[in-house]
Design a protein around this motif. Structure first.
Motif, PDB file in Angstrom:
ATOM      1  N   MET A  60       0.838  -1.197  -0.333  1.00 55.28           N
ATOM      2  CA  MET A  60       0.052   0.128  -0.010  1.00 55.28           C
ATOM      3  C   MET A  60       1.462   1.359  -0.018  1.00 55.28           C
ATOM      4  O   MET A  60       0.522   2.065  -0.936  1.00 55.28           O
ATOM      5  CB  MET A  60      -1.210  -0.522   1.375  1.00 55.28           C
ATOM      6  N   TYR A  61       1.990   1.460   0.538  1.00 57.83           N
ATOM      7  CA  TYR A  61       2.534   2.692   0.765  1.00 57.83           C
ATOM      8  C   TYR A  61       3.416   2.537  -0.982  1.00 57.83           C
ATOM      9  O   TYR A  61       4.122   3.541  -1.309  1.00 57.83           O
ATOM     10  CB  TYR A  61       4.327   2.363   1.328  1.00 57.83           C
ATOM     11  N   ALA A  62       3.936   1.336  -1.525  1.00 57.57           N
ATOM     12  CA  ALA A  62       4.186   1.265  -2.754  1.00 57.57           C
ATOM     13  C   ALA A  62       3.524   2.230  -3.734  1.00 57.57           C
ATOM     14  O   ALA A  62       4.275   2.939  -4.754  1.00 57.57           O
ATOM     15  CB  ALA A  62       4.331  -0.276  -3.379  1.00 57.57           C
ATOM     16  N   ILE A  63       2.376   1.809  -3.761  1.00 59.16           N
ATOM     17  CA  ILE A  63       1.152   2.528  -4.691  1.00 59.16           C
ATOM     18  C   ILE A  63       0.552   3.862  -4.276  1.00 59.16           C
ATOM     19  O   ILE A  63       1.201   4.429  -5.238  1.00 59.16           O
ATOM     20  CB  ILE A  63       0.183   1.535  -4.755  1.00 59.16           C
ATOM     21  N   ALA A  64       0.868   3.739  -3.366  1.00 60.81           N
ATOM     22  CA  ALA A  64       0.802   5.575  -3.040  1.00 60.81           C
ATOM     23  C   ALA A  64       1.968   6.319  -3.132  1.00 60.81           C
ATOM     24  O   ALA A  64       1.838   7.770  -3.709  1.00 60.81           O
ATOM     25  CB  ALA A  64       0.509   5.780  -1.505  1.00 60.81           C
ATOM     26  N   MET A  65       3.252   6.434  -3.081  1.00 62.74           N
ATOM     27  CA  MET A  65       4.318   6.558  -3.522  1.00 62.74           C
ATOM     28  C   MET A  65       4.083   6.655  -4.629  1.00 62.74           C
ATOM     29  O   MET A  65       4.972   8.174  -5.664  1.00 62.74           O
ATOM     30  CB  MET A  65       5.485   5.596  -3.006  1.00 62.74           C
ATOM     31  N   GLN A  66       4.101   5.624  -5.328  1.00 63.96           N
ATOM     32  CA  GLN A  66       4.069   5.549  -6.715  1.00 63.96           C
ATOM     33  C   GLN A  66       3.183   6.546  -7.085  1.00 63.96           C
ATOM     34  O   GLN A  66       2.932   7.106  -8.756  1.00 63.96           O
ATOM     35  CB  GLN A  66       3.410   4.659  -7.839  1.00 63.96           C
ATOM     36  N   ARG A  67       1.670   6.874  -7.121  1.00 69.60           N
ATOM     37  CA  ARG A  67       0.900   8.122  -6.892  1.00 69.60           C
ATOM     38  C   ARG A  67       1.492   9.563  -7.164  1.00 69.60           C
ATOM     39  O   ARG A  67       0.827  10.218  -7.789  1.00 69.60           O
ATOM     40  CB  ARG A  67      -0.665   7.162  -6.739  1.00 69.60           C
ATOM     41  N   LEU A  68       2.114   9.084  -5.833  1.00 66.95           N
ATOM     42  CA  LEU A  68       2.333  10.886  -5.999  1.00 66.95           C
ATOM     43  C   LEU A  68       3.896  10.873  -6.603  1.00 66.95           C
ATOM     44  O   LEU A  68       3.458  12.594  -7.023  1.00 66.95           O
ATOM     45  CB  LEU A  68       3.218  11.180  -4.057  1.00 66.95           C
ATOM     46  N   LEU A  69       4.609  10.082  -7.447  1.00 65.31           N
ATOM     47  CA  LEU A  69       5.438  10.170  -8.159  1.00 65.31           C
ATOM     48  C   LEU A  69       5.096  10.596  -9.348  1.00 65.31           C
ATOM     49  O   LEU A  69       5.155  11.250 -10.227  1.00 65.31           O
ATOM     50  CB  LEU A  69       6.458   9.539  -7.854  1.00 65.31           C
ATOM     51  N   GLU A  70       3.453  10.085  -9.571  1.00 65.57           N
ATOM     52  CA  GLU A  70       3.040  10.182 -10.849  1.00 65.57           C
ATOM     53  C   GLU A  70       2.494  11.117 -11.491  1.00 65.57           C
ATOM     54  O   GLU A  70       2.346  11.861 -12.185  1.00 65.57           O
ATOM     55  CB  GLU A  70       2.106   9.308 -11.265  1.00 65.57           C
ATOM     56  N   VAL A  71       2.862  12.056 -10.499  1.00 64.34           N
ATOM     57  CA  VAL A  71       2.230  13.901 -10.606  1.00 64.34           C
ATOM     58  C   VAL A  71       2.988  14.398 -11.141  1.00 64.34           C
ATOM     59  O   VAL A  71       4.216  14.243 -10.731  1.00 64.34           O
ATOM     60  CB  VAL A  71       1.102  14.353  -9.011  1.00 64.34           C
ATOM     61  N   PRO A  72       2.786  15.214 -12.425  1.00 63.08           N
ATOM     62  CA  PRO A  72       3.769  16.513 -12.761  1.00 63.08           C
ATOM     63  C   PRO A  72       3.987  17.119 -11.307  1.00 63.08           C
ATOM     64  O   PRO A  72       3.710  17.575 -10.877  1.00 63.08           O
ATOM     65  CB  PRO A  72       2.743  17.387 -13.801  1.00 63.08           C
ATOM     66  N   GLN A  73       5.040  17.605 -11.732  1.00 62.03           N
ATOM     67  CA  GLN A  73       6.611  18.411 -11.076  1.00 62.03           C
ATOM     68  C   GLN A  73       5.400  19.711 -10.598  1.00 62.03           C
ATOM     69  O   GLN A  73       5.931  20.261  -9.627  1.00 62.03           O
ATOM     70  CB  GLN A  73       7.576  18.295 -11.300  1.00 62.03           C
ATOM     71  N   TRP A  74       4.874  20.821 -11.829  1.00 64.72           N
ATOM     72  CA  TRP A  74       4.810  21.726 -11.616  1.00 64.72           C
ATOM     73  C   TRP A  74       3.628  21.957 -10.919  1.00 64.72           C
ATOM     74  O   TRP A  74       3.083  22.675  -9.759  1.00 64.72           O
ATOM     75  CB  TRP A  74       3.924  22.192 -13.133  1.00 64.72           C
ATOM     76  N   TYR A  75       2.711  20.622 -10.227  1.00 62.20           N
ATOM     77  CA  TYR A  75       1.832  20.666  -9.172  1.00 62.20           C
ATOM     78  C   TYR A  75       2.024  20.967  -8.366  1.00 62.20           C
ATOM     79  O   TYR A  75       1.772  21.840  -7.588  1.00 62.20           O
ATOM     80  CB  TYR A  75       1.310  19.538  -9.498  1.00 62.20           C
ATOM     81  N   TYR A  76       3.667  20.213  -7.879  1.00 68.02           N
ATOM     82  CA  TYR A  76       3.717  20.213  -6.392  1.00 68.02           C
ATOM     83  C   TYR A  76       4.372  21.749  -5.988  1.00 68.02           C
ATOM     84  O   TYR A  76       4.469  22.113  -4.898  1.00 68.02           O
ATOM     85  CB  TYR A  76       4.588  19.001  -6.440  1.00 68.02           C
ATOM     86  N   LEU A  77       5.655  22.458  -7.663  1.00 71.93           N
ATOM     87  CA  LEU A  77       5.622  23.417  -7.214  1.00 71.93           C
ATOM     88  C   LEU A  77       4.204  24.894  -7.310  1.00 71.93           C
ATOM     89  O   LEU A  77       4.498  25.482  -6.126  1.00 71.93           O
ATOM     90  CB  LEU A  77       6.151  23.879  -8.483  1.00 71.93           C
ATOM     91  N   LEU A  78       3.123  24.509  -7.388  1.00 70.18           N
ATOM     92  CA  LEU A  78       1.598  24.922  -7.101  1.00 70.18           C
ATOM     93  C   LEU A  78       1.704  25.276  -5.884  1.00 70.18           C
ATOM     94  O   LEU A  78       0.900  25.712  -4.893  1.00 70.18           O
ATOM     95  CB  LEU A  78       0.681  24.884  -8.358  1.00 70.18           C
ATOM     96  N   VAL A  79       1.789  23.825  -5.696  1.00 68.85           N
ATOM     97  CA  VAL A  79       0.673  23.443  -4.264  1.00 68.85           C
ATOM     98  C   VAL A  79       2.651  24.578  -3.443  1.00 68.85           C
ATOM     99  O   VAL A  79       1.714  24.473  -2.119  1.00 68.85           O
ATOM    100  CB  VAL A  79       0.544  22.320  -4.049  1.00 68.85           C
ATOM    101  N   ALA A  80       2.965  24.224  -3.439  1.00 69.21           N
ATOM    102  CA  ALA A  80       4.312  24.739  -2.240  1.00 69.21           C
ATOM    103  C   ALA A  80       4.229  26.865  -2.211  1.00 69.21           C
ATOM    104  O   ALA A  80       4.003  27.055  -0.994  1.00 69.21           O
ATOM    105  CB  ALA A  80       5.592  24.750  -2.580  1.00 69.21           C
ATOM    106  N   VAL A  81       3.729  27.147  -3.294  1.00 66.65           N
ATOM    107  CA  VAL A  81       3.424  28.319  -3.220  1.00 66.65           C
ATOM    108  C   VAL A  81       2.538  28.491  -2.586  1.00 66.65           C
ATOM    109  O   VAL A  81       2.715  29.739  -1.553  1.00 66.65           O
ATOM    110  CB  VAL A  81       3.075  29.224  -5.633  1.00 66.65           C
ATOM    111  N   LEU A  82       1.144  27.854  -2.646  1.00 67.73           N
ATOM    112  CA  LEU A  82      -0.078  28.246  -1.964  1.00 67.73           C
ATOM    113  C   LEU A  82       0.999  28.064  -0.488  1.00 67.73           C
ATOM    114  O   LEU A  82       0.044  28.268  -0.043  1.00 67.73           O
ATOM    115  CB  LEU A  82      -0.955  27.302  -2.260  1.00 67.73           C
ATOM    116  N   ASP A  83       1.133  26.693  -0.726  1.00 71.15           N
ATOM    117  CA  ASP A  83       1.686  27.050   1.232  1.00 71.15           C
ATOM    118  C   ASP A  83       2.540  28.174   1.521  1.00 71.15           C
ATOM    119  O   ASP A  83       2.496  28.120   2.954  1.00 71.15           O
ATOM    120  CB  ASP A  83       2.636  25.652   1.213  1.00 71.15           C
ATOM    121  N   ALA A  84       3.092  28.438   0.713  1.00 73.22           N
ATOM    122  CA  ALA A  84       4.248  29.705   0.872  1.00 73.22           C
ATOM    123  C   ALA A  84       3.335  30.991   1.604  1.00 73.22           C
ATOM    124  O   ALA A  84       3.383  31.490   2.244  1.00 73.22           O
ATOM    125  CB  ALA A  84       5.525  29.849  -0.070  1.00 73.22           C
TER     126      ALA A  84
END
Length: 161
Positions: A60-84
């Motif tokens: 289940m951890y492998a599946i969750a991490m695989q789903r996280l890593l399949e998300v495009p990098q720009w999404y994480y950058l946008l979420v980081a801006v909102l966290d800031a």
């Protein structure tokens, strides 16, 4: 010290504790999002291979991490801006600014919408959304009880700032 002063002091301490907890939580999220946003394709592939080799009981951890890593990098950058932006709102709320509450609330609401808009319903956590709404409501209650949302003339607000 009268009752109103004690009530204000208790609310101020409670607000400070909640701000510290929120700051660490959001700061941790910001660092995680930046790490995922800055990870190159090689690191992503290596992590996916490593998680794929985990024993079955950790699948289940492998599946969750695989789903996280399949998300495009720009999404994480946008979420980081909102966290800031959330952190900026927390700092302003520490100084009892209405604008801090509004900045924090807007960024948290956008953070709740991000998975629904870009990743689909499978990435939405109703529990996280409920906690965020409760925290926002509690911030509002504390700041309102401290008089932050009282209507003051613009001159008084500028003199305090």
């Amino acid at each position: 010290m009268d009752f109103e002063d004690r009530k204000y002091q208790v609310n101020r301490r409670t607000l400070t504790v909640l701000l510290i907890v929120s700051f660490f939580n959001t700061g941790n999220s910001l660092l995680s999002e930046l790490l995922l946003a800055c990870s190159g394709p090689g690191l992503r592939e290596a992590m996916m291979e490593w998680y794929a080799q985990l024993p079955e009981k950790y699948s289940m951890y492998a599946i969750a991490m695989q789903r996280l890593l399949e998300v495009p990098q720009w999404y994480y950058l946008l979420v980081a801006v909102l966290d800031a932006a959330s952190i900026a709102g927390l700092v302003l709320m520490c100084h009892l600014r209405k604008s801090g509450f509004h900045c924090y609330t807007l960024s948290k609401l956008l953070l709740m919408l991000m998975p629904m808009l870009f990743l689909g319903r499978s990435h939405v956590s109703i529990g996280d959304m409920m906690i965020a709404v409760l925290v926002i409501a509690y911030y509002f209650f504390l700041m309102k009880s401290m008089g932050v949302f009282d209507d003051k003339p613009a001159e008084q607000e500028q003199m305090q700032g």
